[in-house]
Design a protein around this motif. Structure first.
Motif, PDB file in Angstrom:
ATOM      1  N   GLY A  33     -52.289  22.082 -14.887  1.00  0.00           N
ATOM      2  CA  GLY A  33     -51.855  21.392 -16.225  1.00  0.00           C
ATOM      3  C   GLY A  33     -51.612  21.078 -16.616  1.00  0.00           C
ATOM      4  O   GLY A  33     -51.603  19.150 -17.028  1.00  0.00           O
ATOM      5  N   SER A  34     -50.518  21.180 -17.192  1.00  0.00           N
ATOM      6  CA  SER A  34     -48.484  21.266 -18.055  1.00  0.00           C
ATOM      7  C   SER A  34     -48.452  19.729 -16.978  1.00  0.00           C
ATOM      8  O   SER A  34     -47.677  18.839 -17.614  1.00  0.00           O
ATOM      9  CB  SER A  34     -48.184  21.779 -18.333  1.00  0.00           C
ATOM     10  N   PHE A  35     -47.756  20.639 -15.957  1.00  0.00           N
ATOM     11  CA  PHE A  35     -47.204  19.710 -14.678  1.00  0.00           C
ATOM     12  C   PHE A  35     -47.957  18.397 -14.788  1.00  0.00           C
ATOM     13  O   PHE A  35     -47.722  17.320 -14.664  1.00  0.00           O
ATOM     14  CB  PHE A  35     -47.524  20.470 -13.357  1.00  0.00           C
ATOM     15  N   LYS A  36     -49.682  18.502 -14.520  1.00  0.00           N
ATOM     16  CA  LYS A  36     -50.517  17.028 -13.984  1.00  0.00           C
ATOM     17  C   LYS A  36     -49.756  16.188 -16.039  1.00  0.00           C
ATOM     18  O   LYS A  36     -50.097  15.130 -15.560  1.00  0.00           O
ATOM     19  CB  LYS A  36     -51.665  17.360 -14.258  1.00  0.00           C
ATOM     20  N   ALA A  37     -50.424  16.654 -17.016  1.00  0.00           N
ATOM     21  CA  ALA A  37     -50.022  16.116 -17.840  1.00  0.00           C
ATOM     22  C   ALA A  37     -48.891  14.894 -18.776  1.00  0.00           C
ATOM     23  O   ALA A  37     -48.544  14.377 -18.706  1.00  0.00           O
ATOM     24  CB  ALA A  37     -50.075  17.008 -18.815  1.00  0.00           C
ATOM     25  N   ILE A  38     -47.842  15.777 -17.532  1.00  0.00           N
ATOM     26  CA  ILE A  38     -46.152  15.488 -18.101  1.00  0.00           C
ATOM     27  C   ILE A  38     -46.239  14.273 -16.918  1.00  0.00           C
ATOM     28  O   ILE A  38     -45.755  13.441 -17.505  1.00  0.00           O
ATOM     29  CB  ILE A  38     -45.115  16.793 -17.489  1.00  0.00           C
ATOM     30  N   ILE A  39     -46.750  14.910 -15.528  1.00  0.00           N
ATOM     31  CA  ILE A  39     -46.989  12.936 -14.695  1.00  0.00           C
ATOM     32  C   ILE A  39     -47.551  12.099 -15.755  1.00  0.00           C
ATOM     33  O   ILE A  39     -47.244  11.383 -15.445  1.00  0.00           O
ATOM     34  CB  ILE A  39     -47.113  14.025 -13.707  1.00  0.00           C
ATOM     35  N   HIS A  40     -48.798  13.081 -16.491  1.00  0.00           N
ATOM     36  CA  HIS A  40     -49.492  11.282 -16.239  1.00  0.00           C
ATOM     37  C   HIS A  40     -49.260  11.095 -17.659  1.00  0.00           C
ATOM     38  O   HIS A  40     -48.907   9.585 -17.916  1.00  0.00           O
ATOM     39  CB  HIS A  40     -50.580  12.586 -16.772  1.00  0.00           C
ATOM     40  N   ALA A  41     -47.807  11.513 -18.237  1.00  0.00           N
ATOM     41  CA  ALA A  41     -47.157  11.181 -19.494  1.00  0.00           C
ATOM     42  C   ALA A  41     -46.409   9.764 -18.884  1.00  0.00           C
ATOM     43  O   ALA A  41     -46.583   8.830 -19.671  1.00  0.00           O
ATOM     44  CB  ALA A  41     -46.693  11.735 -20.705  1.00  0.00           C
ATOM     45  N   LEU A  42     -46.297  10.392 -18.192  1.00  0.00           N
ATOM     46  CA  LEU A  42     -44.685   8.958 -17.378  1.00  0.00           C
ATOM     47  C   LEU A  42     -45.333   8.294 -16.498  1.00  0.00           C
ATOM     48  O   LEU A  42     -44.986   6.859 -16.156  1.00  0.00           O
ATOM     49  CB  LEU A  42     -43.779  10.381 -16.408  1.00  0.00           C
ATOM     50  N   PHE A  43     -47.139   8.859 -16.028  1.00  0.00           N
ATOM     51  CA  PHE A  43     -47.002   7.678 -15.233  1.00  0.00           C
ATOM     52  C   PHE A  43     -48.522   7.228 -15.251  1.00  0.00           C
ATOM     53  O   PHE A  43     -49.395   8.397 -14.330  1.00  0.00           O
ATOM     54  CB  PHE A  43     -46.821   7.681 -13.868  1.00  0.00           C
ATOM     55  N   PRO A  44     -49.157   6.537 -16.136  1.00  0.00           N
ATOM     56  CA  PRO A  44     -50.324   6.955 -17.082  1.00  0.00           C
ATOM     57  C   PRO A  44     -50.981   6.509 -16.141  1.00  0.00           C
ATOM     58  O   PRO A  44     -52.785   7.182 -15.940  1.00  0.00           O
ATOM     59  CB  PRO A  44     -50.598   5.417 -18.205  1.00  0.00           C
ATOM     60  N   ASP A  45     -51.189   5.971 -14.514  1.00  0.00           N
ATOM     61  CA  ASP A  45     -52.746   5.983 -13.934  1.00  0.00           C
ATOM     62  C   ASP A  45     -53.263   7.336 -12.572  1.00  0.00           C
ATOM     63  O   ASP A  45     -53.292   6.897 -12.431  1.00  0.00           O
ATOM     64  CB  ASP A  45     -51.782   4.966 -13.663  1.00  0.00           C
TER      65      ASP A  45
END
Length: 68
Positions: A33-45
């Motif tokens: 979940g943390s990894f996905k949240a970091i990706i989402h922070a950088l690439f919101p889509d």
């Protein structure tokens, strides 16, 4: 002498091993979940609902483990 280190697992109706495995499972879920949240922070889509989905899944896992 009482074991002062392992009072919690029996309080939640788990053996030490069951509690250990459950905690490791949650740790893995939180790590992903943390990894996905970091990706989402950088690439919101990407991973738009992953954090809220994870919160629901963890809540379900906790509610359906241990004492019933």
């Amino acid at each position: 002498m009482k074991n002062i280190f392992f009072k919690h697992p029996p309080n939640v109706c788990m053996t030490y091993l069951e509690h250990c495995m459950f905690s490791l499972k949650l740790s893995f879920m939180l790590g992903v979940g943390s990894f996905k949240a970091i990706i989402h922070a950088l690439f919101p889509d990407y991973y738009i609902t992953s954090t809220s989905d994870l919160v629901k899944k963890i809540n379900y896992e906790i509610q359906n483990s241990g004492c019933k």
